[in-house]
Design a protein around this motif. Sequence first.
Motif, PDB file in Angstrom:
ATOM      1  N   GLU A   1       0.839  -1.133   0.076  1.00 20.94           N
ATOM      2  CA  GLU A   1      -0.067  -0.037   0.012  1.00 20.94           C
ATOM      3  C   GLU A   1       0.743   1.328   0.085  1.00 20.94           C
ATOM      4  O   GLU A   1       1.662   1.361   1.010  1.00 20.94           O
ATOM      5  CB  GLU A   1      -0.976  -0.066   1.269  1.00 20.94           C
ATOM      6  N   PRO A   2       0.821   2.060  -1.106  1.00 17.20           N
ATOM      7  CA  PRO A   2       1.584   3.409  -1.078  1.00 17.20           C
ATOM      8  C   PRO A   2       1.487   4.122   0.089  1.00 17.20           C
ATOM      9  O   PRO A   2       0.510   4.482   0.870  1.00 17.20           O
ATOM     10  CB  PRO A   2       1.099   3.945  -2.436  1.00 17.20           C
ATOM     11  N   GLY A   3       2.768   4.508   0.591  1.00 20.65           N
ATOM     12  CA  GLY A   3       2.965   4.943   1.945  1.00 20.65           C
ATOM     13  C   GLY A   3       3.275   4.141   3.045  1.00 20.65           C
ATOM     14  O   GLY A   3       3.488   4.834   4.078  1.00 20.65           O
TER      15      GLY A   3
ATOM     16  N   VAL B   1      -2.920  12.323   3.827  1.00 17.70           N
ATOM     17  CA  VAL B   1      -3.718  11.083   3.690  1.00 17.70           C
ATOM     18  C   VAL B   1      -3.192  10.127   4.707  1.00 17.70           C
ATOM     19  O   VAL B   1      -1.829   9.642   4.782  1.00 17.70           O
ATOM     20  CB  VAL B   1      -3.068  10.408   2.247  1.00 17.70           C
TER      21      VAL B   1
ATOM     22  N   SER C   1      -2.511   5.034   0.886  1.00 17.45           N
ATOM     23  CA  SER C   1      -3.101   5.794  -0.087  1.00 17.45           C
ATOM     24  C   SER C   1      -4.605   5.393  -0.572  1.00 17.45           C
ATOM     25  O   SER C   1      -5.102   6.327  -1.196  1.00 17.45           O
ATOM     26  CB  SER C   1      -2.333   5.522  -1.435  1.00 17.45           C
TER      27      SER C   1
ATOM     28  N   VAL D   1       0.850  10.214   5.095  1.00 18.53           N
ATOM     29  CA  VAL D   1       1.454  11.054   3.958  1.00 18.53           C
ATOM     30  C   VAL D   1       1.007  12.548   3.829  1.00 18.53           C
ATOM     31  O   VAL D   1      -0.123  12.614   3.862  1.00 18.53           O
ATOM     32  CB  VAL D   1       1.033  10.261   2.407  1.00 18.53           C
TER      33      VAL D   1
ATOM     34  N   VAL E   1       1.228  21.338  -3.744  1.00 19.10           N
ATOM     35  CA  VAL E   1       0.875  19.994  -4.253  1.00 19.10           C
ATOM     36  C   VAL E   1      -0.610  20.220  -5.081  1.00 19.10           C
ATOM     37  O   VAL E   1      -1.470  21.032  -4.393  1.00 19.10           O
ATOM     38  CB  VAL E   1       0.530  18.751  -3.325  1.00 19.10           C
TER      39      VAL E   1
ATOM     40  N   GLU F   1      -3.579  16.228  -9.753  1.00 19.59           N
ATOM     41  CA  GLU F   1      -2.511  15.397 -10.244  1.00 19.59           C
ATOM     42  C   GLU F   1      -2.180  14.398  -8.966  1.00 19.59           C
ATOM     43  O   GLU F   1      -1.870  13.265  -9.321  1.00 19.59           O
ATOM     44  CB  GLU F   1      -0.962  16.471 -10.112  1.00 19.59           C
ATOM     45  N   PHE F   2      -2.280  14.712  -7.945  1.00 23.77           N
ATOM     46  CA  PHE F   2      -2.169  13.675  -6.376  1.00 23.77           C
ATOM     47  C   PHE F   2      -3.116  12.695  -6.844  1.00 23.77           C
ATOM     48  O   PHE F   2      -3.051  11.303  -6.827  1.00 23.77           O
ATOM     49  CB  PHE F   2      -2.213  14.262  -5.313  1.00 23.77           C
TER      50      PHE F   2
ATOM     51  N   ARG G   1      -2.416  10.352  -9.719  1.00 26.86           N
ATOM     52  CA  ARG G   1      -1.340   9.408  -9.439  1.00 26.86           C
ATOM     53  C   ARG G   1      -1.765   8.218  -8.623  1.00 26.86           C
ATOM     54  O   ARG G   1      -1.480   7.129  -8.813  1.00 26.86           O
ATOM     55  CB  ARG G   1       0.043  10.074  -8.519  1.00 26.86           C
TER      56      ARG G   1
ATOM     57  N   SER H   1      -4.140   6.124 -10.777  1.00 24.94           N
ATOM     58  CA  SER H   1      -3.108   5.295 -11.905  1.00 24.94           C
ATOM     59  C   SER H   1      -2.777   3.865 -11.174  1.00 24.94           C
ATOM     60  O   SER H   1      -2.866   3.092 -11.838  1.00 24.94           O
ATOM     61  CB  SER H   1      -2.244   5.994 -12.264  1.00 24.94           C
ATOM     62  N   PHE H   2      -2.422   4.190  -9.817  1.00 20.78           N
ATOM     63  CA  PHE H   2      -1.967   2.870  -9.119  1.00 20.78           C
ATOM     64  C   PHE H   2      -2.980   2.047  -9.230  1.00 20.78           C
ATOM     65  O   PHE H   2      -2.734   0.963  -9.418  1.00 20.78           O
ATOM     66  CB  PHE H   2      -1.588   3.462  -7.597  1.00 20.78           C
TER      67      PHE H   2
ATOM     68  N   HIS I   1      -3.633   0.345 -12.420  1.00 20.64           N
ATOM     69  CA  HIS I   1      -2.708  -0.525 -12.499  1.00 20.64           C
ATOM     70  C   HIS I   1      -2.680  -1.868 -11.790  1.00 20.64           C
ATOM     71  O   HIS I   1      -2.440  -2.712 -12.383  1.00 20.64           O
ATOM     72  CB  HIS I   1      -1.259  -0.161 -12.278  1.00 20.64           C
ATOM     73  N   GLU I   2      -3.186  -1.697 -10.850  1.00 20.86           N
ATOM     74  CA  GLU I   2      -3.203  -3.105  -9.779  1.00 20.86           C
ATOM     75  C   GLU I   2      -4.491  -3.712  -9.850  1.00 20.86           C
ATOM     76  O   GLU I   2      -4.522  -4.770  -9.365  1.00 20.86           O
ATOM     77  CB  GLU I   2      -2.698  -2.653  -8.505  1.00 20.86           C
TER      78      GLU I   2
ATOM     79  N   ILE J   1       2.800   8.058  -4.583  1.00 18.81           N
ATOM     80  CA  ILE J   1       2.783   9.116  -3.890  1.00 18.81           C
ATOM     81  C   ILE J   1       3.850   9.674  -3.028  1.00 18.81           C
ATOM     82  O   ILE J   1       4.149  10.862  -3.024  1.00 18.81           O
ATOM     83  CB  ILE J   1       1.567   9.210  -3.079  1.00 18.81           C
ATOM     84  N   SER J   2       4.576   8.941  -2.060  1.00 13.58           N
ATOM     85  CA  SER J   2       5.444   9.404  -1.286  1.00 13.58           C
ATOM     86  C   SER J   2       6.688   9.828  -2.129  1.00 13.58           C
ATOM     87  O   SER J   2       7.399  10.761  -1.328  1.00 13.58           O
ATOM     88  CB  SER J   2       5.892   8.377  -0.069  1.00 13.58           C
TER      89      SER J   2
ATOM     90  N   MET K   1       6.682  10.659  -5.227  1.00 18.38           N
ATOM     91  CA  MET K   1       6.226  11.674  -6.013  1.00 18.38           C
ATOM     92  C   MET K   1       6.444  13.259  -5.371  1.00 18.38           C
ATOM     93  O   MET K   1       7.023  14.137  -5.797  1.00 18.38           O
ATOM     94  CB  MET K   1       5.003  11.396  -6.330  1.00 18.38           C
TER      95      MET K   1
ATOM     96  N   GLU L   1       5.629   0.940  -9.052  1.00 17.89           N
ATOM     97  CA  GLU L   1       4.786   1.499  -7.976  1.00 17.89           C
ATOM     98  C   GLU L   1       5.526   1.310  -6.617  1.00 17.89           C
ATOM     99  O   GLU L   1       6.541   0.817  -6.859  1.00 17.89           O
ATOM    100  CB  GLU L   1       3.523   0.689  -8.312  1.00 17.89           C
ATOM    101  N   CYS L   2       5.045   1.713  -5.670  1.00 20.69           N
ATOM    102  CA  CYS L   2       5.564   1.844  -4.462  1.00 20.69           C
ATOM    103  C   CYS L   2       6.452   0.603  -4.106  1.00 20.69           C
ATOM    104  O   CYS L   2       5.780  -0.607  -4.134  1.00 20.69           O
ATOM    105  CB  CYS L   2       4.574   1.864  -3.429  1.00 20.69           C
TER     106      CYS L   2
ATOM    107  N   CYS M   1       8.778   4.125   1.386  1.00 23.10           N
ATOM    108  CA  CYS M   1       8.001   5.521   1.406  1.00 23.10           C
ATOM    109  C   CYS M   1       8.781   6.733   2.179  1.00 23.10           C
ATOM    110  O   CYS M   1       8.885   7.665   2.031  1.00 23.10           O
ATOM    111  CB  CYS M   1       6.596   5.458   1.670  1.00 23.10           C
TER     112      CYS M   1
END
Lengths: 437, 169
Positions: free
Chosen positions: A92-94, A288, A292, A324, A330, A334-335, A338, A341-342, A345-346, B90-91, B93, B127-128, B132
Amino acid sequence: MPRLVSHPDEVKIISRRFGQGAAEIEKYLELDGYKAVRTSIEKGPEWIITEMKASGLRGRGGAGFPTGLKWSFVPKQSDKPKYVLVNGDESEPGTCKDHLIFLHDPHAVIEGTMIAGLAIGAKMGFIYLRGEYRYLLTIMEKAVADAYAKGFLGKNIFGSGVDFDIVTQTGAGAYEVGEESALMESLEGKRGVPRIKPPFPAVVGLYGGATVINNAETIASVPHVLLMGPEAYAKVGSERNGGTRLFGISGHVERPGVYELPMGYSLRKAIYEVGGGIRGGKNLKAVVPGGSSTPVLLPEEIDVGLDFDQMGKAGTMLGSGGIVVLDETVCMVEFALRTISFYQHESCGWCIPCREGTDWLKKSITRLHAGGAVDKDIDNIRYLAENMMGRTFCPLGDAAAMPTLGFVKKFRKEFEDHLNGRGCPYKHVREQEEALV
Amino acid sequence: MSQIANSIFSPELAARFDKLVTLYPLRRSALIPMLLYAQDEIGYISDAVVAEVAERIGIRENDVRSVLSYYSMLRTKPAGKYNIQVCTNISCMLRDGYGILEHCKNRLGIGHREVTPDGMFSLEEVECIGACCWAPAIQVNYDFYDELTPEKMDQILDDYKAGRTKETV
Ligand SMILES: Cc1cc2nc3c(=O)[nH]c(=O)nc-3n(C[C@H](O)[C@H](O)[C@H](O)COP(=O)(O)O)c2cc1C
Ligand code: SF4
Ligand code: FES
């Protein structure tokens, strides 16, 4: 090697052994290693589950399900072998907390897996790391081999008459495999497409046997809970949210890092004190709060305690604990782009609302960011996201829709500023800034 | 001796595979690790890899291909000797991950999923990657590099070019 940070407000329970060489089994033993599993053998499964319930430990993978309760769902009698599956897919991003656990305290993961196995009557555990974590797999493999060499794993562990084996492995790049039923599919050598629930894994899981699936941090917390006692552990945290958690603070703060804070700790303090505040003295724009997929918070919404219930009340989620932080520079469109988009993709592509929804959201927001959208496109984005919610086989659909809805709702004006050929207003600001440098 | 005559893998890897399939309640569980390790040795998942892995596990080649196409780290074409994977999620970016990506594109003269003519480097936007809090971060093959700046990035590329690679931790 990722940098270790610290702050006086930290309560170091899980991270107590970080930076002390505890990946070596002798050092781990010196630091109270493999004590909790011996006690667990002595006291038996009922005791373990009662202790876990009393500790208030809730799953650190994102959903916050009470760990003791989860274990108690596994049927005592079963024709098929039972399993423990440790989720170290961390995608998970972050989020980068399990990374540190595997690096600094691999034996805590092993010991926690053994205790979970004892609690449910499993003789085998799997520790699954994301494919990118190859160097951490090497560390885990060595730790497992050392534990076998000592007779802690294998036949008749600690002379108890109980056998326990652990297999470690990695995936090969796929966020969706972090979802528990997709994780089981992946471990069975298949595409990471989730399973329909029910049956839940606690009843029919890996290879058809009852399976407990827990996040790596949850599992690594288990020996600590038993060592310090469930009451003491629970007291560190907040109501119905026992203990501490590894919070990742990333983005525009002065001191990004992974910090161990008590459950219920103030989000504002996490950003302004622990994380050192906004980088370069800029203003906070958005947070966040839990990876994400969790809905965004505004600067005026951060006086909230970091636990599952308080974050829920604040209209978002504690999620994976990855905070995050975004400053005023920012562009939220755009955020948002992004982020979607993740998920696009997944998406594993199994169900239409997620597969098509993420794709259309990405297309619409791309167009909006470029200035090619008109007024009603903003409502269309909202409408699309709303119609994904709750209509997908697994929660990835929601994970994509929820943050999108949050961005549109809370930053509508910024979306509008991009309309009618205007494009991103921040692009020009940034170009000016760059020209000045 | 490996269970498979005329294995395309080194004797060490073949022996490792012989053991891997016995670790799990079902042989098929070894599939994803096997594909990764095969890729590490051969460079990519060639038709010959698919065939031997299918035989070792006892499934059809099509089953292997179906799994292969799902996972983003598995590839059917060679990458560069050093595959530069730049995270722009994100992080990263927020801490100039895109700047690092641009910098790599310019330095190497290649784009996403392209390989330099000498086969030394390939570039991927990913991707991540679970780093991060130490953003912006990249991986070169399996090695992590974090808190990057364009200057640090240049140093890393120079090091790899000169054959000074990082031993994992
Ligand atoms: C799309 C998706 C991705 C997930 N990724 C992870 C992950 O990387 N790690 C994790 O522990 N849990 C992840 N989860 C949650 C798991 O499904 C599961 O709830 C968790 O591993 C249970 O462990 P816990 O009770 O200890 O939290 C994910 C869930 C979804 C829907
Ligand atoms: S919600 Fe998305 S990831 Fe989950 S099953 Fe449906 S398509 Fe796959
Ligand atoms: S967002 Fe780049 S490593 Fe997580």
